[in-house]
Scaffold this motif. Structure first.
Motif, PDB file in Angstrom:
ATOM      1  N   THR A 112       0.858  -1.344  -0.066  1.00  0.00           N
ATOM      2  CA  THR A 112      -0.065   0.105  -0.051  1.00  0.00           C
ATOM      3  C   THR A 112       0.755   1.294   0.202  1.00  0.00           C
ATOM      4  N   ARG A 116       1.049   4.010  -2.856  1.00  0.00           N
ATOM      5  CA  ARG A 116       0.552   5.563  -2.645  1.00  0.00           C
ATOM      6  C   ARG A 116       1.818   6.352  -3.030  1.00  0.00           C
ATOM      7  N   TYR A 119       1.282   6.723  -6.726  1.00  0.00           N
ATOM      8  CA  TYR A 119       0.157   7.665  -7.204  1.00  0.00           C
ATOM      9  C   TYR A 119       0.455   8.991  -6.883  1.00  0.00           C
ATOM     10  N   GLY A 175     -14.895  11.489  -5.286  1.00  0.00           N
ATOM     11  CA  GLY A 175     -14.291  10.233  -5.371  1.00  0.00           C
ATOM     12  C   GLY A 175     -15.716   9.077  -5.174  1.00  0.00           C
ATOM     13  N   GLU A 220      -9.872   1.252  -4.132  1.00  0.00           N
ATOM     14  CA  GLU A 220      -9.851   1.943  -2.824  1.00  0.00           C
ATOM     15  C   GLU A 220     -10.650   3.308  -3.004  1.00  0.00           C
ATOM     16  N   PRO A 221     -10.875   3.977  -1.933  1.00  0.00           N
ATOM     17  CA  PRO A 221     -11.165   5.211  -2.089  1.00  0.00           C
ATOM     18  C   PRO A 221     -10.281   6.309  -2.752  1.00  0.00           C
ATOM     19  N   GLU A 222      -8.969   5.966  -2.197  1.00  0.00           N
ATOM     20  CA  GLU A 222      -7.857   7.000  -2.553  1.00  0.00           C
ATOM     21  C   GLU A 222      -7.533   6.822  -4.077  1.00  0.00           C
ATOM     22  N   GLN A 223      -7.577   5.631  -4.632  1.00  0.00           N
ATOM     23  CA  GLN A 223      -7.372   5.379  -5.923  1.00  0.00           C
ATOM     24  C   GLN A 223      -8.469   6.241  -6.615  1.00  0.00           C
ATOM     25  N   LEU A 225      -9.938   9.126  -5.888  1.00  0.00           N
ATOM     26  CA  LEU A 225      -9.491  10.174  -5.578  1.00  0.00           C
ATOM     27  C   LEU A 225      -8.032  10.579  -6.589  1.00  0.00           C
ATOM     28  N   VAL A 226      -7.419   9.726  -6.675  1.00  0.00           N
ATOM     29  CA  VAL A 226      -6.176   9.969  -7.655  1.00  0.00           C
ATOM     30  C   VAL A 226      -6.743  10.130  -8.910  1.00  0.00           C
ATOM     31  N   THR A 229      -7.948  13.590  -9.318  1.00  0.00           N
ATOM     32  CA  THR A 229      -7.021  14.639  -9.288  1.00  0.00           C
ATOM     33  C   THR A 229      -6.447  14.616 -10.604  1.00  0.00           C
TER      34      THR A 229
END
Length: 242
Positions: A112, A116, A119, A175, A220-223, A225-226, A229
């Motif tokens: 992970t 990150r 990303y 996201g 994942e949520p962060e993916q 959001l990336v 972005t």
């Protein structure tokens, strides 16, 4: 690790505890069972660290069985008579499984952390291209979004109008994903696969159209959001190059 490497590690995870316990049994006069148990724990730790979760669990099971067979009365039998020996065998198994879970968790955290970093590097690269007004920025961002979300396809349509197709699922700036006014639970249902997913590139900059139809993807949520972005870098690039 390759499949062959995993198989080799798992076989070693089963064999090594029996070899160690057999040697400890031969040295029973000078090596106490508690010391032998600690050595078996080290074997489990090594299996979990060098292999995967299954290798660690197999090593834990094999260690408990080997301890029972070679180091408890009656020797050379899987029967256990002494209460302390039973407790030691159970403790050995419990510790082994726990160590395997910890090692597996550590590997996941490492993966992970690496993702990150990738990303952030991707966003930084897209931002740099946008600031430079590179003509390749649209293709680069399209490819990055596809990689981040593991999509079947991603294409940029500079003439698409966000929201022009009401039934189309939409990836929003926060996201989240919605379709026909209803939120999509991506963690449970995965990305919508029956239609392309619309991701707005910014004001009057068109849309990215995402396709995830061949299998269920649960980013994942962060993916997500990336991906958002990255998409938002395109309007800056277009303004810079205009």
């Amino acid at each position: 690790m390759t499949e062959r490497g995993r198989t080799t590690t798992r076989v070693a995870a089963v064999v090594a505890p029996f070899v160690v316990a057999w040697i400890a049994g031969l040295l029973h006069d000078v090596l106490a069972n508690t010391d032998a148990t600690l050595v078996l724990v080290l074997v489990v730790v090594a299996a979990a660290a060098l292999g995967d979760r299954l290798a660690g669990v197999l090593a834990a099971l094999a260690s408990a069985a080997a301890f029972d067979f070679f180091l408890t009365a009656p020797v050379d039998s899987f029967a256990i008579v002494g209460r302390e020996d039973v407790e030691t065998a159970v403790l050995l198994l419990t510790i082994g499984v726990a160590v395997s879970e910890i090692a597996s968790w550590g590997r996941r955290q490492q993966v992970t952390s690496g993702q990150r970093a990738d990303y952030l590097d991707g966003v930084a690269r897209a931002t740099r291209l946008a600031a430079e007004g590179s003509p390749l920025v649209a293709d680069t961002i399209t490819r990055m979004i596809s990689e981040v979300l593991d999509l079947d396809a991603c294409r940029y349509d500079p003439f698409a109008v966000p929201g022009a197709t009401p039934d189309r699922p939409v990836l929003h700036r926060d996201g989240s994903i919605s379709q026909n006014g209803h939120a999509v639970d991506v963690r449970r249902e995965g990305l919508p696969g029956m239609d392309v997913i619309e991701l707005a590139a910014g004001h009057d900059a068109g849309c990215f159209l995402l396709t995830a139809s061949t299998e269920v993807r649960r980013p994942e949520p962060e993916q997500l959001l990336v991906a958002v972005t990255l998409a938002e870098q395109l309007p800056a690039a277009r303004r810079t190059s205009s």
